[in-house]
Write an enzyme that holds these catalytic residues in place. Structure first.
Site, PDB file in Angstrom:
ATOM      1  CG  ASP A  66      -0.252  -0.397   2.521  1.00 49.27           C
ATOM      2  OD1 ASP A  66       0.997  -0.365   2.572  1.00 49.27           O
ATOM      3  OD2 ASP A  66      -0.952  -0.746   3.486  1.00 49.27           O
ATOM      4  CG  ASN A  97      -8.884  -2.440  13.102  1.00 46.76           C
ATOM      5  OD1 ASN A  97      -7.877  -2.887  12.543  1.00 46.76           O
ATOM      6  ND2 ASN A  97      -9.569  -1.414  12.613  1.00 46.76           N
ATOM      7  CG  HIS A 118      -5.934  -2.678   9.723  1.00 54.47           C
ATOM      8  ND1 HIS A 118      -5.934  -1.872  10.828  1.00 54.47           N
ATOM      9  CD2 HIS A 118      -4.727  -2.472   9.127  1.00 54.47           C
ATOM     10  CE1 HIS A 118      -4.796  -1.206  10.907  1.00 54.47           C
ATOM     11  NE2 HIS A 118      -4.037  -1.566   9.886  1.00 54.47           N
ATOM     12  CD  GLU A 142      -8.766   0.271   8.959  1.00 53.80           C
ATOM     13  OE1 GLU A 142      -9.160  -0.405   9.927  1.00 53.80           O
ATOM     14  OE2 GLU A 142      -7.738   0.970   8.989  1.00 53.80           O
TER      15      GLU A 142
END
Length: 236
Positions: free
Chosen positions: A67, A136, A138, A143
């Site tokens: 990314d 979380n 991800h 997400e």
């Protein structure tokens, strides 16, 4: 799925680096999927040391990063291209033309996503993909949500992510509000995956990802569906 439990972050980093060295030794023309952030930083330092000690040769390797922030130039110290150059590419004998990071300055981010997805196919797919995991669950900028984008996509960052990233920037306004990220299908297409997770703060979400139900609310849980995943962690 293989789980390798390590004593600490340094031990985890050593195992990850050794897996990359083994991959390159077995296939000098390997396509490596790379990640940024604090998790892989020490592993990259060990790879640089291995290169300096003539234990590994990167001259035929191709890399593809997960990314990049949209809106940051490659020379911005917070861009992922800058991170990769500073922590790895500038320090080894890799052909810079074969190191690929999404363009953070693309005028048309959707077109850049299509180009990047096609590039992954053109280089023959990823042989070994390194992944970190967020608090979380991800992966990259995938997400938790009702659905996950399968391929490389332009994603607007959540307020939580923007606030978390603001510590790296002078002002809140400077924090990128979107990014270009590989999707879950892109990630899962890697032939071998390494998930590196460090720190007790991630122990609970890692257990859910590895042993709980497969759900888009915990993107890392989808790794249970892959046939060649190695989890290297000091928090289980």
């Amino acid at each position: 799925m293989q789980v390798i439990k390590t004593n600490n972050y340094e031990d985890m980093s050593r195992v990850v680096a050794e897996m990359f060295i083994a991959q390159i030794t077995a296939k000098p023309t390997s396509v490596l999927g790379l990640a940024t952030g604090s998790t892989p930083e020490s592993a990259y330092k060990l790879l640089v040391q291995a290169y300096e000690n003539k234990q590994v040769d990167f001259s035929q390797v191709t890399t593809v990063n997960l990314d990049e922030y949209h809106g940051l130039t490659p020379d911005n110290p917070q861009s992922y291209r800058y991170f990769m150059n500073s922590n790895l590419f500038n320090l080894i004998n890799i052909d810079k033309n074969k190191t690929h990071v999404p363009s953070g300055t693309a005028a048309n981010p959707d077109a850049e996503c299509e180009r990047y997805e096609k590039l992954i196919e053109e280089v023959g797919g990823i042989d070994l993909q390194l992944l970190g995991m967020g608090h979380n669950g991800h992966l990259a900028f995938n997400e938790p949500g009702e659905e996950l984008s399968p391929v490389t996509h332009h994603v607007y960052l959540s307020e939580t992510t923007i606030k978390a990233n603001s510590r790296f920037f002078e002002t809140y306004e400077d924090v990128p509000k979107s990014a270009i990220s590989m999707g879950m299908k892109s990630i899962m297409s890697g032939r071998k995956l390494i998930l590196a997770v460090s720190g007790n703060a991630k122990a609970n979400i890692l257990k859910k990802a590895l042993y709980g139900p497969i759900t888009t609310q915990i993107p890392a849980s989808l790794l249970q569906l892959h046939n060649d995943v190695t989890v290297v962690t000091d928090c289980l």
